[in-house]
Design a protein around this motif. Structure first.
Motif, PDB file in Angstrom:
ATOM      1  N   LYS A  80       0.832  -1.203   0.000  1.00 19.03           N
ATOM      2  CA  LYS A  80       0.000   0.000   0.000  1.00 19.03           C
ATOM      3  C   LYS A  80       0.869   1.256   0.000  1.00 19.03           C
ATOM      4  O   LYS A  80       0.539   2.247  -0.659  1.00 19.03           O
ATOM      5  N   LEU A  81       1.974   1.193   0.736  1.00 24.06           N
ATOM      6  CA  LEU A  81       2.904   2.319   0.752  1.00 24.06           C
ATOM      7  C   LEU A  81       3.484   2.552  -0.636  1.00 24.06           C
ATOM      8  O   LEU A  81       3.540   3.692  -1.123  1.00 24.06           O
ATOM      9  N   GLU A  82       3.912   1.485  -1.287  1.00 25.34           N
ATOM     10  CA  GLU A  82       4.502   1.603  -2.621  1.00 25.34           C
ATOM     11  C   GLU A  82       3.475   2.150  -3.629  1.00 25.34           C
ATOM     12  O   GLU A  82       3.811   2.997  -4.468  1.00 25.34           O
ATOM     13  N   ASN A  83       2.239   1.686  -3.543  1.00 25.63           N
ATOM     14  CA  ASN A  83       1.210   2.158  -4.472  1.00 25.63           C
ATOM     15  C   ASN A  83       0.933   3.646  -4.280  1.00 25.63           C
ATOM     16  O   ASN A  83       0.750   4.389  -5.258  1.00 25.63           O
ATOM     17  N   ALA A  84       0.914   4.097  -3.022  1.00 24.80           N
ATOM     18  CA  ALA A  84       0.676   5.517  -2.754  1.00 24.80           C
ATOM     19  C   ALA A  84       1.823   6.367  -3.296  1.00 24.80           C
ATOM     20  O   ALA A  84       1.609   7.453  -3.841  1.00 24.80           O
ATOM     21  N   LEU A  85       3.053   5.877  -3.169  1.00 23.43           N
ATOM     22  CA  LEU A  85       4.206   6.606  -3.694  1.00 23.43           C
ATOM     23  C   LEU A  85       4.150   6.697  -5.215  1.00 23.43           C
ATOM     24  O   LEU A  85       4.488   7.722  -5.803  1.00 23.43           O
ATOM     25  N   ASP A  86       3.692   5.629  -5.865  1.00 21.22           N
ATOM     26  CA  ASP A  86       3.608   5.634  -7.326  1.00 21.22           C
ATOM     27  C   ASP A  86       2.603   6.656  -7.841  1.00 21.22           C
ATOM     28  O   ASP A  86       2.732   7.148  -8.970  1.00 21.22           O
ATOM     29  N   ARG A  87       1.605   6.990  -7.034  1.00 23.53           N
ATOM     30  CA  ARG A  87       0.581   7.936  -7.471  1.00 23.53           C
ATOM     31  C   ARG A  87       0.993   9.398  -7.293  1.00 23.53           C
ATOM     32  O   ARG A  87       0.321  10.302  -7.794  1.00 23.53           O
ATOM     33  N   LEU A  88       2.089   9.655  -6.594  1.00 24.36           N
ATOM     34  CA  LEU A  88       2.450  11.024  -6.245  1.00 24.36           C
ATOM     35  C   LEU A  88       2.623  11.943  -7.443  1.00 24.36           C
ATOM     36  O   LEU A  88       2.200  13.090  -7.428  1.00 24.36           O
ATOM     37  N   GLY A  89       3.254  11.477  -8.491  1.00 22.68           N
ATOM     38  CA  GLY A  89       3.574  12.313  -9.629  1.00 22.68           C
ATOM     39  C   GLY A  89       2.359  12.886 -10.336  1.00 22.68           C
ATOM     40  O   GLY A  89       2.481  13.861 -11.075  1.00 22.68           O
ATOM     41  N   ARG A  90       1.170  12.299 -10.104  1.00 23.41           N
ATOM     42  CA  ARG A  90      -0.030  12.755 -10.807  1.00 23.41           C
ATOM     43  C   ARG A  90      -0.799  13.820 -10.029  1.00 23.41           C
ATOM     44  O   ARG A  90      -1.843  14.271 -10.451  1.00 23.41           O
ATOM     45  N   ASN A  91      -0.263  14.242  -8.854  1.00 19.99           N
ATOM     46  CA  ASN A  91      -1.012  15.168  -8.008  1.00 19.99           C
ATOM     47  C   ASN A  91      -0.369  16.538  -7.909  1.00 19.99           C
ATOM     48  O   ASN A  91      -0.654  17.306  -6.998  1.00 19.99           O
ATOM     49  N   ARG A  92       0.503  16.853  -8.835  1.00 17.94           N
ATOM     50  CA  ARG A  92       1.238  18.108  -8.743  1.00 17.94           C
ATOM     51  C   ARG A  92       0.488  19.217  -9.453  1.00 17.94           C
ATOM     52  O   ARG A  92       0.197  19.133 -10.638  1.00 17.94           O
ATOM     53  N   ASN A  93       0.126  20.272  -8.682  1.00 19.71           N
ATOM     54  CA  ASN A  93      -0.475  21.448  -9.308  1.00 19.71           C
ATOM     55  C   ASN A  93      -0.297  22.652  -8.398  1.00 19.71           C
ATOM     56  O   ASN A  93      -0.056  22.517  -7.206  1.00 19.71           O
ATOM     57  N   GLY A  94      -0.387  23.824  -8.970  1.00 18.66           N
ATOM     58  CA  GLY A  94      -0.310  25.047  -8.182  1.00 18.66           C
ATOM     59  C   GLY A  94       1.108  25.480  -7.894  1.00 18.66           C
ATOM     60  O   GLY A  94       2.066  24.733  -8.058  1.00 18.66           O
ATOM     61  N   LEU A  95       1.229  26.732  -7.462  1.00 13.86           N
ATOM     62  CA  LEU A  95       2.540  27.307  -7.181  1.00 13.86           C
ATOM     63  C   LEU A  95       2.787  27.540  -5.688  1.00 13.86           C
ATOM     64  O   LEU A  95       3.921  27.703  -5.277  1.00 13.86           O
ATOM     65  N   SER A  96       1.752  27.573  -4.867  1.00 15.70           N
ATOM     66  CA  SER A  96       1.943  27.794  -3.431  1.00 15.70           C
ATOM     67  C   SER A  96       2.350  26.493  -2.752  1.00 15.70           C
ATOM     68  O   SER A  96       2.155  25.399  -3.282  1.00 15.70           O
ATOM     69  N   THR A  97       2.934  26.639  -1.565  1.00 10.73           N
ATOM     70  CA  THR A  97       3.433  25.474  -0.815  1.00 10.73           C
ATOM     71  C   THR A  97       2.968  25.594   0.629  1.00 10.73           C
ATOM     72  O   THR A  97       3.612  26.256   1.446  1.00 10.73           O
ATOM     73  N   HIS A  98       1.871  24.951   0.972  1.00 12.74           N
ATOM     74  CA  HIS A  98       1.256  25.077   2.298  1.00 12.74           C
ATOM     75  C   HIS A  98       1.901  24.098   3.289  1.00 12.74           C
ATOM     76  O   HIS A  98       1.270  23.132   3.719  1.00 12.74           O
ATOM     77  N   THR A  99       3.125  24.393   3.658  1.00 14.15           N
ATOM     78  CA  THR A  99       3.890  23.480   4.510  1.00 14.15           C
ATOM     79  C   THR A  99       3.327  23.395   5.925  1.00 14.15           C
ATOM     80  O   THR A  99       3.142  22.307   6.478  1.00 14.15           O
ATOM     81  N   TYR A 100       3.054  24.541   6.554  1.00 17.46           N
ATOM     82  CA  TYR A 100       2.550  24.533   7.933  1.00 17.46           C
ATOM     83  C   TYR A 100       1.129  23.991   8.001  1.00 17.46           C
ATOM     84  O   TYR A 100       0.760  23.314   8.975  1.00 17.46           O
ATOM     85  N   ASP A 101       0.325  24.249   6.964  1.00 13.74           N
ATOM     86  CA  ASP A 101      -1.000  23.641   6.912  1.00 13.74           C
ATOM     87  C   ASP A 101      -0.874  22.119   6.820  1.00 13.74           C
ATOM     88  O   ASP A 101      -1.661  21.376   7.412  1.00 13.74           O
ATOM     89  N   ALA A 102       0.125  21.652   6.073  1.00 12.40           N
ATOM     90  CA  ALA A 102       0.355  20.211   5.946  1.00 12.40           C
ATOM     91  C   ALA A 102       0.778  19.604   7.278  1.00 12.40           C
ATOM     92  O   ALA A 102       0.338  18.512   7.647  1.00 12.40           O
ATOM     93  N   LEU A 103       1.631  20.322   8.008  1.00 19.36           N
ATOM     94  CA  LEU A 103       2.050  19.826   9.324  1.00 19.36           C
ATOM     95  C   LEU A 103       0.872  19.749  10.282  1.00 19.36           C
ATOM     96  O   LEU A 103       0.724  18.779  11.040  1.00 19.36           O
ATOM     97  N   ASP A 104       0.025  20.764  10.251  1.00 19.46           N
ATOM     98  CA  ASP A 104      -1.162  20.756  11.097  1.00 19.46           C
ATOM     99  C   ASP A 104      -2.070  19.582  10.737  1.00 19.46           C
ATOM    100  O   ASP A 104      -2.591  18.881  11.616  1.00 19.46           O
ATOM    101  N   PHE A 105      -2.240  19.343   9.451  1.00 18.15           N
ATOM    102  CA  PHE A 105      -3.043  18.221   8.971  1.00 18.15           C
ATOM    103  C   PHE A 105      -2.441  16.895   9.463  1.00 18.15           C
ATOM    104  O   PHE A 105      -3.163  15.998   9.917  1.00 18.15           O
TER     105      PHE A 105
END
Length: 315
Positions: free
Chosen positions: A142-167
């Motif tokens: 399941k970990l490997e499958n999730a990693l393989d899907r990462l490349g298809r989710n890239r969009n936008g120019l902002s980087t919500h790092t602290y929101d991600a940490l909170d999540f």
């Protein structure tokens, strides 16, 4: 009949003693996840090397300057503690395809290094939006499958790092391995990013507060192809480094320059598995509205790093 009565009396006394002992143990087990003030510590000896094989007797714990008894102690290594680890992966527009591939490979190698532990992994991606890619699992496929899907989710120019940490912190609180009756999980978030948060609603201060409440450490990996320099010679620390979220939660910040991400993750694995849970039952007569200060020392004079140095009494 008197001998029989005597034997019966002895039996009852023994039974009461056993039941009383069981009640004490049960009370201790129940209180582990409700009352204990828990601190994660890592220790380095006088040569700067991780100190392993330590026991509670190797530490002194002070609450508001007063020496306190350590009521719970357990290492990750050679202990029963499960690991709950969230990977927060930057997939914003500034990340190159090559960086995405490198971080996928590094995360996979990290999971392999922890194969001998009771380890559960979760993945979130972030850029303009924060997204859960994988809820907690100990299944490698399941970990490997999730990693393989990462490349298809890239969009936008902002980087919500602290929101991600909170999540990620909220995800740990809701979905990670819960505290068990006889042990406490080791919780960590590993952020892999270019280190330049943009557009966040959450502040670093709030991230630190919530990480402390969740007993979670944050580790940052700043990727090399986005390191900015001043006059082309000196690297300027990224805003993520300056925020101090890693240092304030007992984690570290690593800059992937001379080392590859997989080498850095191997060091983080050593740091996580080399930590100790040190906990005590607070003085319930202390002032509830006031922060309680805790200092943990090595009796050998080793360097001790705590994931937090204060806590608030539960009401």
């Amino acid at each position: 009949m008197r001998p029989v009565k005597c034997r019966f009396t002895c039996f009852v006394s023994c039974l009461v003693s056993i039941l009383s002992s069981c009640i004490v143990v049960s009370a201790q087990e129940i209180r582990i996840d409700t009352k204990l003030a828990v601190f994660e510590v890592t220790v380095r000896n006088d040569r700067g090397e991780p100190a392993s094989g330590l026991t509670a007797n190797d530490f002194r714990l002070y609450e508001n300057g007063n020496l306190r008894q350590i009521d719970f102690f357990e290492p990750v290594r050679n202990g029963r503690r499960p690991l709950s680890i969230v990977f927060a992966l930057d997939v914003s527009g500034s990340m190159s395809v090559q960086e995405i591939e490198r971080l996928k490979s590094a995360v996979s190698a990290f999971a392999e290094k922890l194969a001998g532990y009771d380890a559960y992994f979760s993945i979130i991606s972030f850029g303009m939006n924060v997204r859960s890619e994988l809820s907690f699992t100990n299944r490698r496929n399941k970990l490997e499958n999730a990693l393989d899907r990462l490349g298809r989710n890239r969009n936008g120019l902002s980087t919500h790092t602290y929101d991600a940490l909170d999540f990620a912190i909220r995800q740990i609180g809701k979905k990670s391995m819960p505290w068990r009756t006889k042990t406490i999980p080791r919780r960590a978030i590993i952020v892999i990013t270019d280190g330049f948060p943009v557009g966040d609603l959450t502040t670093p201060k709030l991230v630190i507060e919530r990480a402390h409440a969740a007993n979670t450490s944050i580790f940052n990996i700043i990727l090399p192809s986005f390191l900015r320099t001043e006059s082309g010679t000196k690297r300027v620390p990224t805003p993520l480094e300056i925020s101090g979220v890693a240092r304030a939660t007992g984690g570290c910040t690593f800059v992937a320059g001379t080392k590859r991400p997989d080498e850095i993750l191997a060091e983080i694995a050593e740091e996580i598995t080399g930590s100790y849970a040190v906990a005590f039952y607070p003085d319930q007569n202390a002032e509830i509205a006031r922060e309680q200060h805790v200092r943990i020392e090595s009796v050998h004079g080793f360097i001790v790093k705590q994931n937090r140095d204060t806590y608030m009494l539960a009401k």
